[in-house]
Design a protein around this motif. Structure first.
Motif, PDB file in Angstrom:
ATOM      1  N   ARG A 143      11.374   4.194  -3.915  1.00  0.00           N
ATOM      2  CA  ARG A 143      10.337   3.243  -3.523  1.00  0.00           C
ATOM      3  C   ARG A 143      10.073   3.408  -2.031  1.00  0.00           C
ATOM      4  NH1 ARG A 143       8.822  -0.396  -6.993  1.00  0.00           N
ATOM      5  NH2 ARG A 143       7.967  -1.711  -5.377  1.00  0.00           N
ATOM      6  N   HIS A 145       8.865   1.772   1.318  1.00  0.00           N
ATOM      7  CA  HIS A 145       8.871   0.393   1.794  1.00  0.00           C
ATOM      8  C   HIS A 145       8.620   0.346   3.292  1.00  0.00           C
ATOM      9  CE1 HIS A 145      10.191  -3.868   1.645  1.00  0.00           C
ATOM     10  NE2 HIS A 145      10.621  -3.619   2.885  1.00  0.00           N
ATOM     11  N   ASP A 169       5.017   0.989  -1.860  1.00  0.00           N
ATOM     12  CA  ASP A 169       5.329   0.211  -3.059  1.00  0.00           C
ATOM     13  C   ASP A 169       5.678  -1.233  -2.725  1.00  0.00           C
ATOM     14  OD1 ASP A 169       5.297   2.486  -5.000  1.00  0.00           O
ATOM     15  OD2 ASP A 169       6.914   3.191  -3.710  1.00  0.00           O
ATOM     16  N   SER A 170       6.117  -1.476  -1.500  1.00  0.00           N
ATOM     17  CA  SER A 170       6.534  -2.826  -1.134  1.00  0.00           C
ATOM     18  C   SER A 170       6.556  -2.975   0.378  1.00  0.00           C
ATOM     19  CB  SER A 170       7.927  -3.138  -1.707  1.00  0.00           C
ATOM     20  OG  SER A 170       8.868  -2.164  -1.311  1.00  0.00           O
ATOM     21  N   SER A 172       7.973  -6.058   3.626  1.00  0.00           N
ATOM     22  CA  SER A 172       8.742  -7.261   3.938  1.00  0.00           C
ATOM     23  C   SER A 172       7.948  -8.139   4.899  1.00  0.00           C
ATOM     24  CB  SER A 172      10.086  -6.893   4.576  1.00  0.00           C
ATOM     25  OG  SER A 172      10.875  -6.165   3.676  1.00  0.00           O
ATOM     26  N   ARG A 191      -3.186  -7.103  -3.879  1.00  0.00           N
ATOM     27  CA  ARG A 191      -2.472  -7.090  -5.155  1.00  0.00           C
ATOM     28  C   ARG A 191      -3.404  -7.317  -6.346  1.00  0.00           C
ATOM     29  NH1 ARG A 191       1.209 -10.470  -6.729  1.00  0.00           N
ATOM     30  NH2 ARG A 191       2.383  -8.914  -7.916  1.00  0.00           N
ATOM     31  N   LEU A 197       2.411  -3.893  -6.339  1.00  0.00           N
ATOM     32  CA  LEU A 197       2.952  -4.103  -4.991  1.00  0.00           C
ATOM     33  C   LEU A 197       3.907  -5.295  -4.978  1.00  0.00           C
ATOM     34  CD1 LEU A 197      -0.253  -3.569  -2.820  1.00  0.00           C
ATOM     35  CD2 LEU A 197       1.714  -2.022  -3.017  1.00  0.00           C
ATOM     36  N   GLN A 198       5.017  -5.129  -4.270  1.00  0.00           N
ATOM     37  CA  GLN A 198       6.020  -6.186  -4.159  1.00  0.00           C
ATOM     38  C   GLN A 198       6.170  -6.598  -2.704  1.00  0.00           C
ATOM     39  OE1 GLN A 198       9.715  -5.018  -5.941  1.00  0.00           O
ATOM     40  NE2 GLN A 198       8.812  -4.595  -7.942  1.00  0.00           N
ATOM     41  N   ILE A 199       6.577  -7.843  -2.523  1.00  0.00           N
ATOM     42  CA  ILE A 199       6.801  -8.343  -1.166  1.00  0.00           C
ATOM     43  C   ILE A 199       8.181  -8.978  -1.077  1.00  0.00           C
ATOM     44  CG2 ILE A 199       5.821 -10.660  -1.488  1.00  0.00           C
ATOM     45  CD1 ILE A 199       4.449 -10.123   1.329  1.00  0.00           C
ATOM     46  N   CYS A 200       8.839  -8.783   0.046  1.00  0.00           N
ATOM     47  CA  CYS A 200      10.184  -9.311   0.277  1.00  0.00           C
ATOM     48  C   CYS A 200      10.152 -10.288   1.444  1.00  0.00           C
ATOM     49  CB  CYS A 200      11.162  -8.184   0.606  1.00  0.00           C
ATOM     50  SG  CYS A 200      11.290  -6.888  -0.632  1.00  0.00           S
TER      51      CYS A 200
END
Length: 431
Positions: A143, A145, A169-170, A172, A191, A197-200
């Motif tokens: 991934r 990031h 892919d992501s 923060s 999104r 897509l991911q968020i941290c």
């Protein structure tokens, strides 16, 4: 068919043993010739280790190209195996004669002195071959990031453009960042067309304005209400006994700040499970990790980033010198230890984490050969059940125009203003 297999196996083993022996003979000849040559103008105690190094190099190349060609594909072993073989053999050659008791008798002592290094070499080169085989066989997709969404318009621009191009892919979210709201809303809009897509949550405890009331955090903030304790200071706090008054007082304040940052992240992301990492990897410091895990169940924290980073292979030595010069190797060592300490605790609380990682060793300079080597390394790791894919970390950014010092991010000012941010942006586009 069974007869064919039974015949093929000894034949293959015989061929490999023959090649192993042939390479060994050539390496021994190299040792002798170099020793004779060097012995003409330098003392034996210095000539012999140099001659042995030449023989080790011959074995390193010969076994990779010929003996273990099916595993290596004709490519060299990773250089670390040459170092391991050389150090192990020098150590054994120096210690073994002193360690063997005279009571064994001279024939037994001679046999052990001759065959122990041979057996160790066979073990080392076999392990090197299996290492090469794993790297060729295993293929996973890491991934990609990016950290620090919300730090500045320049950072947001690079991250959002990369994500729109399918190159990330992501990311923060730095909830106390100057433009956190802008970054998050743009990410959410993106999104709609890129739902993967991911968020941290990017926990920050070393700079920027506190999320809790500064008056409640006298030990964590300066006179401007900005978080002031460095990574090293948090690490030293972790060494204090748990009942130490200073530690207990700061843990109480840390809990308030953690709760406030989680609440702010929830104001952006709602009730979705939280994936948590840390600005400057602060979440791995034991005192912080303990506080975060204590809140995992009540706040639906389901994933936490680890930074166990395998050493990449095939990099020119100048990059390793740069990693040492810029303290990347020291950071790597500290975070390796912290991650290995953290992994059992993370599992015990029922959280998942990434199985592998890259981005500390060459932190801030993930472009060119380092990012390509890191990508290859992560792509070759063996998948682990229950872990998320390997994570490649970078810090892309456009040219910085915001004064981060005034915004309370003095630690990040020089880092974010570096032209390496644009190089990392381009590297991710080309990866």
């Amino acid at each position: 068919m069974a007869v064919t297999v039974a015949i093929m196996i000894p034949s293959t083993l015989s061929s490999r043993l023959s090649l192993y022996g042939l390479v060994g003979v050539v390496a021994a000849a190299v040792h002798a010739l170099v020793l004779l040559g060097l012995g003409l103008f330098m003392p034996l105690w210095l000539a012999n280790p140099l001659a042995f190094l030449a023989a080790s190099l011959g074995g390193y190349l010969g076994h990779a190209r010929f003996t273990f060609r099916p595993e290596t594909g004709g490519q060299s072993f990773a250089r670390r195996w040459l170092v391991i073989q050389y150090v192990v053999n020098l150590t054994v050659s120096g210690v073994l004669p002193l360690a063997l008791p005279n009571a064994l008798g001279e024939p037994v002592r001679v046999a052990m002195l001759v065959f122990t290094p041979t057996a160790l070499n066979a073990l080392i080169w076999s392990k090197a071959a299996r290492f090469s085989q794993r790297r060729r066989d295993c293929r996973v997709t890491p991934r990609r990031h990016a950290d620090d969404l919300g730090l500045s318009p320049a950072t947001n621009q690079a991250i959002l453009e990369l994500a729109s191009q399918g190159r990330l892919d992501s990311s923060s979210l730095l909830v106390n960042g100057p433009v956190a709201a802008d970054g998050f809303h743009a990410w959410q809009k993106l999104r709609q067309t890129h739902p993967q897509l991911q968020i941290c949550m990017h926990l920050c405890l070393t700079e920027g304005p506190s999320s809790a009331d500064p008056a409640l955090l006298p030990d964590l903030v300066n006179s401007h209400g900005h978080l002031k304790r460095s990574f090293g200071q948090w690490l030293l706090l972790s060494l204090l006994p748990r009942r130490h008054p200073t530690r207990r007082r700061i843990e109480d304040q840390l809990g308030l700040e953690l709760d406030a940052q989680i609440k702010r992240f929830r104001s952006f992301c709602g009730d979705a499970p939280i994936h948590l990492d840390g600005h400057q990897h602060i979440h791995l410091v034991p005192i912080v990790l303990r506080a975060a895990l204590a809140r995992a169940g009540s706040n639906s924290i389901t994933w936490m980033r680890l930074t166990e980073e395998p050493l990449p292979t095939g990099l020119p030595l100048r990059y390793w010198r740069a990693a040492i010069r810029h303290s990347g190797l020291l950071k790597w060592l500290v975070l390796q230890l912290l991650s290995r300490r953290a992994r059992p605790a993370i599992r015990r609380f029922g959280l998942t984490s990434n199985q592998s990682f890259a981005g500390v060793l060459f932190t801030g300079q993930m472009a060119g050969a380092p990012i390509l080597a890191a990508w290859r390394e992560l792509s070759s790791v063996e998948p682990q059940p229950g872990a998320t894919p390997p994570l490649l970390l970078a810090h892309p950014g456009a040219p910085l125009k915001l004064d981060l010092v005034k915004a309370g991010f003095s630690v990040s000012q020089r880092f974010a203003a570096s032209t390496w941010r644009q190089r990392e942006w381009r590297a991710l586009q080309d990866l």
